[in-house]
Design an enzyme around this catalytic site. Structure first.
Site: not given
Ligand code: HXC
Length: 260
Positions: A66, A111, A134
């Site tokens: 992401a 992501g 993450e």
């Protein structure tokens, strides 16, 4: 439909959908997610498309996650909405009758790995690197990764990958069952398109119902899953594809399926 961040090429029943933001290693920002959701809808209802290959533009990355620069300014509400938006894309792929094959041509991180895990199966380049970084950013996977990875490879391996944030090689991803098969980088896309073409050439409804039975059955007891499978199996006997497929076998000719 025109997209700012996606490319779609369709040939002989196979659509190749490319996330095209190579300057940011194809990172998923809100706009890319909006476009992906629209693209899945468009492909699902395009009668010329029987299978999809999803890949990333450039030689370096499938999708490097992401978009961190966009997420950096989010508050809690916005983070929640962003996770839901990405999850919507993953669910859209799961619910599509049309199979989606991920061709992971480089980094598939955060992501990006979640996007690959949302596909029906994954082929990868021998040079690909996969991981969930993450936790190194103080967050956790949010596009369905905790759910899809643990269901795919089991709790303990998912825990290791997600808690450490370390990238793994394509070989390890293969050994762990994240990836179905590895190819030299230049062979990856043709091989994924070949698999998609094989799917495009068989009975569309049989494939769609099998996908449905596997995806939904994983959330059922085994007995309910068996019952569900038998119901869908029965429905296929009301289709032209079943009549054609079996008639072609008996008549020793190649079946011509219509997806009806
Ligand atoms: C935004 C990104 C990006 C990302 C790379 N870029 N990844 N931009 N979001 N996820 C940008 C870089 O800022 C840079 O642009 C350009 O892409 C090239 O990247 P470099 O870092 O210069 O390349 P390199 O040194 O080769 O390193 C490659 C890399 C590294 C190891 C993949 O880019 C990296 O660690 N990226 C972040 C990976 C990551 O943490 N992903 C998880 C994100 S969290 P500029 O313009 O600066 O040169 C996530 C959460 C999902 O995915 C769930 C949400 C709900």
């Amino acid at each position: 439909m025109d997209f700012n961040n996606l490319l779609i090429e369709t040939a002989a029943g196979v659509a190749t959908l490319t996330v095209n933001r190579p300057q940011a290693l194809n990172a998923l920002n809100g706009e890319v997610l909006t476009e992906l959701a629209a693209a899945f809808y468009q492909l699902e209802y395009d009668p010329a498309v029987k299978a999809v290959v999803l890949t990333g533009a450039g030689e370096k990355a499938f999708v490097a996650g992401a978009d961190i620069k966009e997420m950096a300014a989010m508050n809690s509400y916005e983070g929640h909405q962003f996770a839901l938006k990405g999850q919507h894309c993953m669910m859209a792929m799961e619910k599509m009758r049309t199979p989606v094959i991920a061709a992971v041509n480089g980094f598939a991180l955060g992501g990006g790995l979640e996007l690959a895990l949302g596909c029906d199966f994954i082929y990868a380049s021998e040079k690909a690197k996969l991981g969930f970084p993450e936790v190194t950013l103080g967050i956790m996977p949010g596009f369905g990764g905790t759910q899809n990875l643990a269901r795919l490879i089991g709790k303990n391996r998912a825990n290791e990958l997600i808690f450490t944030g370390k990238m793994v090689t394509a070989d390890k991803a293969l050994a762990w069952g994240i990836v179905n098969e590895l190819f030299p980088p230049e062979e990856l896309l043709p091989k994924a398109q070949e698999a998609a073409a094989a799917i495009a050439g068989v009975g569309t409804l049989g494939v769609a119902y099998a996908k449905n039975a596997i995806a939904n059955g994983l959330n059922m007891t085994k007995e309910d899953g068996f019952r569900y499978e038998a119901s869908l199996f029965g429905v296929l006997f009301a289709t032209a594809d079943q009549k054609e497929g079996m008639a072609a076998f008996v008549e020793k000719r190649k079946a011509v399926f219509t997806g009806k």
